[in-house]
Design an enzyme around this catalytic site. Structure first.
Site: not given
Length: 331
Positions: A261, A263, A289, A292
């Protein structure tokens, strides 16, 4: 900033354009669109041909067509001066495109006629009566696609008189610039960093969703990240992620997803280069999410600013609040 220059024939619009060009403004003319059309058809750019072709383009593509075409390729990082504005729809289109100031330039008909005769352009009127008759067609018309200069004048932000010397005109213009142009608002820091995060997202190779993240500390960028497969792994858009390649439904086959992801990548990039993110702010185009969220908390980031909400983001937001991490949505 974009400055529009409009006015009747021979009012001195070209002089204002040149004065602004000397001050760093890039010149653009709506008439260039018409000239390109005439050149394709091998027609001379006489005043009569310009007027008629402009009317034809407005009838076919809408009254704002010239402004719309010119704005397509205008860079946003410089000032522009735009002339040959002859229809109110063009003014509305230019204002909708961002910061815009319309200057109306005027002079007495007799002065303008003498200027017109002196410059000797093809198609210009040779008598004062013919000059006034041609101008009447440009000032207003029952045809909505024709030139509507009086309606443009009514929309002007500033009016400059140009019956005298060039020095007098330059002094008037300088006053307008000081009053109107040099005290504009800049983007907030949130807007600045989030706009960068959106640009970062364009590098994503994930075929499901493009997400970008920026970590900032003390108003400087520490790290950026976008979602995609790990370093050295075939890109998602090249078939590297079996979940995305299989067009899985949202929320399913997550065990097959190989994409990191945005992040996550921003945090790991900081670690890779040995830069601390403790106490910083992460800007992300999508609410983090759960995975993260845990990384953000554990690496010591102090604030999360996000744009779009994640369907399962309520759990993440609850964890941030419990851990004392500030969380804000903007955009």
């Amino acid at each position: 900033m974009r400055v529009g220059v409009a006015g009747p024939n021979a009012a001195g619009k070209g002089e204002v354009v040149r004065l602004l060009e000397r001050r760093g403004f890039y010149p653009v003319s709506l008439s260039d669109v018409i000239r390109e059309e005439l050149e394709r058809e091998r027609l001379e750019p006489t005043r009569e041909n310009m007027i008629e072709r402009g009317r034809h383009l407005r009838e076919r593509f809408g009254p704002a067509v010239l402004a719309e075409r010119v704005q397509r390729n205008l860079p946003g990082d410089r000032n522009h001066v735009i002339d040959s504005i002859r229809h109110p729809a063009e003014v509305e289109s230019l204002r909708a495109g961002g910061a815009f100031l319309l200057i109306w330039l005027d002079a007495s008909p007799q002065v303008r006629f003498e200027r017109s005769r002196a410059r000797g352009r093809g198609g210009d009127a040779q008598t004062f009566e013919a000059f006034e008759a041609l101008e009447a067609r440009e000032l207003q018309s029952t045809n909505p696609a024709a030139q509507q200069l009086l309606a443009v004048k009514a929309l002007a932000d500033e009016t400059l008189r140009n019956d005298g010397s060039l020095a007098a005109l330059e002094e008037q213009l300088g006053e307008v610039l000081r009053d109107k142009l040099f005290f504009r608002d800049r983007p907030s820091w949130d807007e600045y960093f989030m706009s960068i995060a959106r640009v970062v997202s364009s590098r994503s190779n994930c075929i499901k969703r493009k997400v970008g993240a920026v970590i900032a500390s003390d108003r400087r960028i520490i790290s950026t990240g976008y979602n995609g497969t790990p370093r050295g792994i075939r890109n998602c858009n090249e078939g590297g992620c079996p979940r995305c390649a299989g067009a899985a439904e949202s929320g399913t086959r997550l065990d097959e997803c190989l994409c990191s992801h945005a992040e996550e990548n921003a945090i790991t990039q900081s670690a890779y280069h040995g830069v601390t993110v403790r106490g910083g702010t992460i800007y992300t185009t999508f609410c983090p999410c759960l995975m993260c969220t845990k990384m953000i908390i554990n690496c010591g980031l102090g604030e999360v600013v996000y744009d779009a909400h994640f369907p399962l983001g309520d759990v993440s937001i609850g964890l941030f609040r419990e851990a004392g991490v500030k969380i804000r949505q903007i955009g």
